[in-house]
Motif scaffolding. Structure first.
Motif, PDB file in Angstrom:
ATOM      1  N   LEU A 189     -35.225 -48.263  59.444  1.00  0.00           N
ATOM      2  CA  LEU A 189     -35.664 -48.583  58.085  1.00  0.00           C
ATOM      3  C   LEU A 189     -35.337 -47.455  57.105  1.00  0.00           C
ATOM      4  O   LEU A 189     -35.194 -47.700  55.893  1.00  0.00           O
ATOM      5  CB  LEU A 189     -37.165 -48.861  58.077  1.00  0.00           C
ATOM      6  CG  LEU A 189     -37.598 -50.190  58.720  1.00  0.00           C
ATOM      7  CD1 LEU A 189     -39.106 -50.297  58.762  1.00  0.00           C
ATOM      8  CD2 LEU A 189     -36.990 -51.376  57.971  1.00  0.00           C
ATOM      9  N   VAL A 192     -32.081 -47.892  54.907  1.00  0.00           N
ATOM     10  CA  VAL A 192     -31.978 -48.855  53.804  1.00  0.00           C
ATOM     11  C   VAL A 192     -31.959 -48.123  52.468  1.00  0.00           C
ATOM     12  O   VAL A 192     -32.748 -47.196  52.227  1.00  0.00           O
ATOM     13  CB  VAL A 192     -33.151 -49.858  53.852  1.00  0.00           C
ATOM     14  CG1 VAL A 192     -33.087 -50.810  52.663  1.00  0.00           C
ATOM     15  CG2 VAL A 192     -33.120 -50.638  55.156  1.00  0.00           C
ATOM     16  N   VAL A 216     -26.972 -49.489  52.094  1.00  0.00           N
ATOM     17  CA  VAL A 216     -27.402 -50.332  53.217  1.00  0.00           C
ATOM     18  C   VAL A 216     -28.442 -51.315  52.707  1.00  0.00           C
ATOM     19  O   VAL A 216     -29.440 -50.922  52.095  1.00  0.00           O
ATOM     20  CB  VAL A 216     -27.971 -49.480  54.365  1.00  0.00           C
ATOM     21  CG1 VAL A 216     -28.636 -50.365  55.409  1.00  0.00           C
ATOM     22  CG2 VAL A 216     -26.858 -48.657  55.012  1.00  0.00           C
ATOM     23  N   ILE A 217     -28.203 -52.600  52.940  1.00  0.00           N
ATOM     24  CA  ILE A 217     -29.094 -53.654  52.463  1.00  0.00           C
ATOM     25  C   ILE A 217     -30.154 -53.993  53.509  1.00  0.00           C
ATOM     26  O   ILE A 217     -31.330 -54.167  53.186  1.00  0.00           O
ATOM     27  CB  ILE A 217     -28.280 -54.916  52.107  1.00  0.00           C
ATOM     28  CG1 ILE A 217     -27.213 -54.578  51.045  1.00  0.00           C
ATOM     29  CG2 ILE A 217     -29.194 -56.036  51.624  1.00  0.00           C
ATOM     30  CD1 ILE A 217     -26.215 -55.687  50.810  1.00  0.00           C
ATOM     31  N   THR A 218     -29.739 -54.084  54.759  1.00  0.00           N
ATOM     32  CA  THR A 218     -30.645 -54.453  55.855  1.00  0.00           C
ATOM     33  C   THR A 218     -30.343 -53.590  57.072  1.00  0.00           C
ATOM     34  O   THR A 218     -29.180 -53.351  57.394  1.00  0.00           O
ATOM     35  CB  THR A 218     -30.479 -55.941  56.233  1.00  0.00           C
ATOM     36  OG1 THR A 218     -30.721 -56.743  55.090  1.00  0.00           O
ATOM     37  CG2 THR A 218     -31.445 -56.334  57.341  1.00  0.00           C
ATOM     38  N   GLU A 220     -32.209 -53.801  60.771  1.00  0.00           N
ATOM     39  CA  GLU A 220     -33.296 -54.382  61.572  1.00  0.00           C
ATOM     40  C   GLU A 220     -32.896 -54.498  63.034  1.00  0.00           C
ATOM     41  O   GLU A 220     -31.727 -54.759  63.347  1.00  0.00           O
ATOM     42  CB  GLU A 220     -33.673 -55.769  61.042  1.00  0.00           C
ATOM     43  CG  GLU A 220     -34.248 -55.769  59.638  1.00  0.00           C
ATOM     44  CD  GLU A 220     -34.574 -57.163  59.153  1.00  0.00           C
ATOM     45  OE1 GLU A 220     -35.302 -57.266  58.145  1.00  0.00           O
ATOM     46  OE2 GLU A 220     -34.095 -58.149  59.766  1.00  0.00           O
ATOM     47  N   GLY A 240     -24.444 -53.939  54.823  1.00  0.00           N
ATOM     48  CA  GLY A 240     -24.191 -53.022  53.723  1.00  0.00           C
ATOM     49  C   GLY A 240     -23.025 -53.479  52.879  1.00  0.00           C
ATOM     50  O   GLY A 240     -22.263 -54.368  53.261  1.00  0.00           O
TER      51      GLY A 240
END
Length: 446
Positions: A189, A192, A216-218, A220, A240
Motif C-alpha cells: 500500500l 500507491v 502507482v494506481i493500485t 494489492e 500504474g
C-alpha cells in the motif's frame, strides 16, 4: 517424309519405315520444356493502408523477450515472430521494417516475462480503405501456439499503443508458504501514489534516465487458489501509468523480504525517500532514512510476472475478433477458446505429475522446520537460509544484512556521467568514424 495413309504403314517401304521410327525416337528423347510462369509481385505501394491495434498474448519463457534485436539471440523475440507473420500475410512490407509500418508497442517485457494483453499498433495493408480483414484467423494460422492474437481494433491515425495507454496492469504470482501476507499488503500500500522509484528498478546509464517518478494506481495482494494446508497461489496486482526497467521484479523482491519478516513494511517508504522529506511519515513509523543511492539486492524471478492488461480510452479502441463489426466472432472465438483450453488442460497434467513427484519424495524426506516468517531478525539462527525470489527460486544466505545497511550503488547522476564520458563517448566517436569523421582510439564494445 510421307505421312501414314488411312491404311497405316502397309504400303511403306523399308527405308520409309526406318526413317519414321528414327524421327519418333528423336522426339521421345527430347526434353519437354515447361513454360516459365513468373510469380506475380505484390506491390505494397498499390494497396491502401489503415491503422490497427492488435491485442495478443505470449508465453514469456519461450522467448528472449518482447523487443526485436538486431543481432542473433539464443531464443526468438516475440516482436520478431509477430512481425514475420504479418509480413508473410502481406499485411506489412518486410523490407520497410518496423519504421515502415509505424510499429509501436505498449510496454516492453524482458526475457521470461509473459503477457495476456500486450498491444501493438501499426499501419496494415488492405484491399480497400474500408475493408476489414479477419486478422485473428490470418495471423493465428501463421503464429506458434505460444503467441495468440486475441483481438484487434481499427484506430485513428494519431493513435499510439504506447502513448495512448492510460495504465498498465501487471500480475505477479507467488506461493504464500513462509510469508506473512498481511505484512506484505501493508508494504504494498505504501507504493500507491506518485513516487520516485530509482531504488526500486534497474539503473541503466545507457538510457540516461534522470526522472524516476511514476504513478502507482493500485498495489494489492489477493489469493487465487488456497488449500487447507495453506499451500496455493497468491497474486500481486500492480497498476500504474508507466513503469521503469525491471520495476515490478524489484518491488516483489522487497515484498518477499517483508513477507519473510527480514524487513519491516516501512522499508518501502525508506526506499522511496530519495531526499529529505519526500515521504511523509506514517502513524507509528520512525523517521525514514534518506536513501539517495540504491542498496545492493537481487530482483525477483521473471517467470511469475505477466503483463495482464493495457488500458485505453473506450473512445479510441473497439476490440473485435472478426473483420465484421456486427459479427459476434463465435466461430473464431470458439476455435481460440478451445486452443487455450487445451493448453491449460495439459499444464494441469504437468502440475498433477509434479505434485505426485513431490509427494513421493516427501515419504522419504520430511520437510525441515520452517524458518520464515521470522518474528525477530536478531534471533535468526546462524545457518543457511533460502530467501524466496519467486517462481520457486531462492537466494541462499548464511547471514542476513538489513537492506538499509548494505553497500549502495553510485548515485544516478554519477552513473550517468560515467557512462556519458566513457562508453557513451566512445559510441559517439564510432558513429562519427562511420560517417567519415576521425577514427577513435578505443574500440571497446558497448
Amino acid at each position: 517424309m510421307t505421312s501414314p495413309s488411312p491404311n497405316g504403314y502397309k504400303g511403306w517401304s523399308r527405308e520409309e519405315l526406318i526413317e519414321r521410327i528414327t524421327l519418333l525416337e528423336s522426339k521421345k528423347d527430347r526434353p519437354v520444356v515447361q513454360p516459365v510462369i513468373q510469380p506475380k509481385l505484390f506491390s505494397f505501394s498499390s494497396h491502401p493502408r489503415r491503422k490497427i491495434a492488435l491485442k495478443f498474448s505470449y508465453s514469456g519463457w519461450e522467448y528472449g523477450g518482447l523487443a526485436f534485436q538486431l543481432g542473433p539471440t539464443p531464443l526468438p523475440t516475440v516482436e520478431g515472430v509477430l512481425f514475420d507473420a504479418l509480413a508473410k500475410a502481406r499485411l506489412i512490407d518486410q523490407e520497410a521494417g518496423f519504421e515502415g509500418c509505424g510499429w509501436e508497442k505498449c510496454g516492453r517485457t524482458d526475457r521470461g516475462v509473459s503477457a495476456a494483453g500486450q498491444v501493438v499498433s501499426l499501419w496494415a495493408t488492405t484491399s480497400k480503405p474500408t475493408f476489414e480483414h479477419d486478422y485473428l484467423s490470418i495471423l493465428n494460422r501463421l503464429l506458434p501456439d505460444t503467441i495468440r492474437v486475441l483481438a484487434w481494433s481499427p484506430v485513428a491515425p494519431k493513435f499510439s499503443a504506447r502513448f495512448s495507454c492510460l495504465y498498465r496492469h501487471y500480475k505477479y504470482f507467488f506461493s504464500p508458504l513462509g510469508l506473512d501476507i498481511p505484512r506484505m499488503q501493508q508494504a504494498a500500500l505504501r507504493l500507491v501514489g506518485d513516487h520516485d522509484f530509482r531504488n526500486l528498478c534497474k539503473l541503466d546509464p545507457q538510457k540516461q534516465i534522470t526522472i524516476f517518478r511514476r504513478k502507482v494506481i493500485t498495489a494489492e495482494i489477493e489469493p487465487l487458489s488456497l488449500a487447507e494446508n495453506g499451500e496455493g497461489v497468491y497474486v500481486f496486482n500492480l497498476v500504474g501509468t508507466a513503469f521503469l526497467y525491471h520495476q515490478v521484479r524489484h518491488i516483489m523482491a522487497i515484498l518477499f523480504l517483508v513477507g519473510t519478516g527480514l524487513e519491516p513494511p516501512s522499508v518501502v517508504s525508506s526506499l522511496l525517500n530519495v531526499e529529505a522529506g519526500v515521504e511523509p511519515t506514517k502513524d507509528g513509523d520512525s523517521p525514514y532514512e534518506v536513501v539517495d543511492r540504491k542498496p545492493e539486492y537481487q530482483m525477483a524471478d521473471a517467470l511469475p510476472l505477466m503483463l495482464w492488461e493495457c488500458g485505453y480510452p473506450e473512445t479510441e479502441v473497439s476490440w473485435r475478433t472478426t473483420g465484421k463489426p456486427d459479427d459476434d466472432g463465435s466461430a473464431q472465438g470458439g476455435t481460440l477458446y478451445h486452443q487455450m483450453q487445451s493448453i491449460h488442460s495439459r499444464s494441469q497434467i504437468y502440475t498433477t505429475l509434479n505434485q505426485h513427484f513431490f509427494a513421493a519424495a516427501s515419504i522419504h524426506h520430511p520437510p525441515p522446520p520452517s524458518l520464515f516468517p521470522v518474528s525477530n531478525v536478531e534471533l535468526l539462527p546462524r545457518e543457511a537460509m533460502n530467501i524466496p525470489l519467486g517462481g520457486g527460486t531462492f537466494k541462499r544466505s548464511n547471514n542476513y544484512t538489513p537492506l538499509l545497511k548494505r553497500n549502495r550503488l553510485d548515485t544516478v547522476e554519477v552513473m550517468n556521467e560515467r557512462w556519458r564520458t566513457g562508453k557513451g563517448f566512445r559510441r559517439d566517436e564510432r558513429r562519427k568514424a562511420a560517417e567519415g569523421g576521425p577514427v577513435p582510439d578505443d574500440d571497446e564494445d558497448e
